[in-house]
Design an enzyme around this catalytic site. Structure first.
Site, mmCIF file in Angstrom:
data_model
loop_
_atom_site.group_PDB
_atom_site.id
_atom_site.type_symbol
_atom_site.label_atom_id
_atom_site.label_comp_id
_atom_site.label_asym_id
_atom_site.label_seq_id
_atom_site.Cartn_x
_atom_site.Cartn_y
_atom_site.Cartn_z
ATOM 1 N N ARG A 126 0.821 -1.211 0.000
ATOM 2 C CA ARG A 126 0.000 0.000 0.000
ATOM 3 C C ARG A 126 0.858 1.265 0.000
ATOM 4 N NH1 ARG A 126 -4.948 -2.259 3.738
ATOM 5 N NH2 ARG A 126 -6.216 -2.883 1.946
ATOM 6 N N LYS A 169 -19.896 -17.168 0.176
ATOM 7 C CA LYS A 169 -21.337 -17.010 0.411
ATOM 8 C C LYS A 169 -22.106 -16.300 -0.691
ATOM 9 C CE LYS A 169 -21.129 -16.772 5.430
ATOM 10 N NZ LYS A 169 -20.929 -15.749 6.451
ATOM 11 N N GLY A 224 -10.862 -8.939 -1.461
ATOM 12 C CA GLY A 224 -9.652 -9.188 -0.676
ATOM 13 C C GLY A 224 -9.050 -10.560 -0.916
ATOM 14 N N GLY A 247 -13.650 -4.052 0.092
ATOM 15 C CA GLY A 247 -15.038 -3.610 0.255
ATOM 16 C C GLY A 247 -15.436 -2.571 -0.778
HETATM 17 P P1 ADP Z 1 -13.350 -12.108 -1.777
HETATM 18 O O1 ADP Z 1 -12.635 -11.672 -0.514
HETATM 19 O O2 ADP Z 1 -12.414 -12.211 -2.942
HETATM 20 O O3 ADP Z 1 -14.554 -11.274 -2.060
HETATM 21 P P2 ADP Z 1 -14.850 -14.124 -0.367
HETATM 22 O O4 ADP Z 1 -14.466 -13.470 0.914
HETATM 23 O O5 ADP Z 1 -16.235 -14.047 -0.819
HETATM 24 O O6 ADP Z 1 -13.873 -13.609 -1.535
HETATM 25 O O7 ADP Z 1 -14.516 -15.674 -0.290
HETATM 26 C C1 ADP Z 1 -13.231 -16.168 -0.050
HETATM 27 C C2 ADP Z 1 -13.278 -17.429 0.782
HETATM 28 O O8 ADP Z 1 -14.125 -18.394 0.184
HETATM 29 C C3 ADP Z 1 -11.919 -18.063 0.900
HETATM 30 O O9 ADP Z 1 -11.506 -18.040 2.247
HETATM 31 C C4 ADP Z 1 -12.123 -19.477 0.394
HETATM 32 O O10 ADP Z 1 -11.453 -20.455 1.168
HETATM 33 C C5 ADP Z 1 -13.620 -19.651 0.545
HETATM 34 N N1 ADP Z 1 -14.131 -20.716 -0.320
HETATM 35 C C6 ADP Z 1 -14.042 -20.826 -1.643
HETATM 36 N N2 ADP Z 1 -14.562 -21.983 -2.073
HETATM 37 C C7 ADP Z 1 -14.981 -22.644 -0.983
HETATM 38 C C8 ADP Z 1 -15.602 -23.916 -0.748
HETATM 39 N N3 ADP Z 1 -15.877 -24.733 -1.765
HETATM 40 N N4 ADP Z 1 -15.879 -24.258 0.522
HETATM 41 C C9 ADP Z 1 -15.584 -23.435 1.553
HETATM 42 N N5 ADP Z 1 -15.009 -22.235 1.397
HETATM 43 C C10 ADP Z 1 -14.707 -21.844 0.157
HETATM 44 MG MG MG Z 2 -13.113 -11.997 1.562
#
Ligand code: ADP
Ligand code: MG
Length: 394
Positions: free
Chosen positions: A38, A202, A351, A374
């Site tokens: 950063r 999610k 993230g 975010g």
């Molecule tokens: P970002 O931060 O890029 O927006 P998210 O926070 O939505 O992404 O999701 C990231 C998390 O999702 C990671 O910690 C990853 O381990 C988890 N994840 C991805 N696929 C699965 C899965 N099949 N089962 C459980 N967790 C998962």
């Molecule tokens: Mg995340």
């Protein structure tokens, strides 16, 4: 779409320029900076201002001191590292009240090209509530305001929104300009085909992203943990995989409305435990009882790659599997490698997605890796980002 003045649109010579940076860097328990990305990201704007004879006053938050002068969250280590990076002294104004005697004196003594760093803006309780008093104090230090902290652009705080209202013009730095250019164009004026890849854990946390992107994309690829709620919507069994029962109906509706725009995994890497060393198998369709999906399978990887092959713009948010565990990182890594080679504008937001791409060593092969988790999500949701909105229009 934003059309904001940038540092290059205004005269900065001899002016006291307050720059809101994102110096929210991780520290270890010895207050040493463990990741300087950063700080490096802020250099282009700072160097431009120095070279053009501005008096450069920097500010940022770090962590969550919640309105108290928490010594462990002082920006002093940032001043030191920044001095090394710039090859010139950065005067640190160590005021617990941020705009105190040290800051005022340091600013009064500045010459063109000098750099002063203020203390952690969140030492002040007003900061995150956007209380005008602190915004006025910040504004009193400067003639011109530059916002280069994309990571907090989705928040309305004193050091971005409050001060923008009091100092005119308020302009974008290079980092924010780049974020607007890539994320803004991808969502509002993309070169097509536009393909979005959504994953992560999610559905519930990505609903607004799904809805906004579905209106804009030519194809929407869904992987990661969120895929299993869609599996359930298709009538498949999901074993012990991540599942959000309350969102199955929602997923059904999405599938009904979007039809063939949405691509879901056709095979899954499964295990009986959430553990890197758990023995794994690949199944097509239903996930058997007692097993959980932890990554997309090889046929899905091939299908997703084919869907991406002719894309001209790709937006990716959310890993394809549990990439933190090497045995379940293949889907994420393969998609990252494919994007790295693709002749398209490739944009990574979120993230964990950014962490995954950097972990694969492919960050510099993408057109744009967003610096704000975010904030980039809210951009993809089609929301107005107050920190950018508050800047002066061209
Ligand atoms: P970002 O931060 O890029 O927006 P998210 O926070 O939505 O992404 O999701 C990231 C998390 O999702 C990671 O910690 C990853 O381990 C988890 N994840 C991805 N696929 C699965 C899965 N099949 N089962 C459980 N967790 C998962
Ligand atoms: Mg995340």
């Amino acid at each position: 779409m934003y059309n904001k003045l940038t540092v290059e649109d205004v005269e900065v010579k001899g002016k006291r320029v307050l720059v809101r940076c994102d110096f929210n860097v991780p520290l270890n328990d010895k207050q040493e900076i463990t990741d300087e990305n950063r700080i490096v990201g802020a250099l282009p704007t700072i160097n431009y201002l120095i070279e053009n004879g501005a008096k450069v006053i920097l500010c940022s938050h770090m962590g969550k001191p919640k309105g108290n002068p928490v010594p462990e969250l002082s920006l002093a280590p940032v001043a030191k590292r920044l001095s090394e990076k710039l090859g010139k002294e950065v005067v640190f104004a160590a005021d617990d009240n941020v705009v105190g005697e040290n800051a005022k004196k340091a600013v009064a003594e500045m010459k063109e090209g000098d750099v002063v760093l203020l203390e952690n803006t969140r030492y002040r309780a007003e900061e995150t509530k956007n209380v005008e008093e602190f915004s006025k104090e910040l504004a009193s230090l400067c003639d011109l305001f530059v916002n280069d902290a994309f990571g907090t652009a989705h928040r309305a705080h004193c050091s971005n929104v409050g001060v923008s209202a009091l100092v005119q013009p308020a302009v974008a730095g290079y980092l924010i300009e780049k974020e607007i250019k890539f994320l803004g164009n991808a969502v509002n004026a993309p070169e097509r085909p536009l393909v979005a890849i959504l994953g992560g854990s999610k559905v519930s946390s990505k609903i607004s992203v799904i809805e906004n992107l579905l209106k804009k994309v030519d194809k929407l690829i869904i992987g990661g943990g969120m895929a299993y709620t869609f599996f359930a919507a298709q009538g498949k069994t999901t074993g012990t995989s991540l599942l959000e029962p309350d969102f199955i109906d929602y997923a059904k509706k999405m599938l009904d409305n979007a039809g063939d725009k949405i691509l879901l995994p056709i095979d899954t890497v499964i295990a009986q435990k959430f553990d890197n060393d758990a023995p794994s198998e690949v199944v097509e369709g239903d996930i058997p009882e007692g097993w959980m999906g932890l990554d997309i399978g090889p046929k899905t990887i091939a299908m997703f790659k084919e869907a991406l092959a002719d894309a001209k713009t790709v937006v990716w948010n959310g890993p394809m599997g549990v990439f933190e565990m090497p045995n379940f990182a293949k889907g994420t890594n393969e998609i990252a490698s494919m994007l790295a080679e693709l002749d398209a504008t490739t944009i990574i937001g979120g993230g964990d997605s950014v962490a995954a791409v950097n972990q694969a060593g492919l960050g510099d092969k993408m057109s744009h890796v967003s610096t704000g988790g975010g904030a980039s999500m809210e951009f993809l949701e089609g929301k107005v980002l107050p920190g950018i909105d508050a800047l002066t229009d061209k």
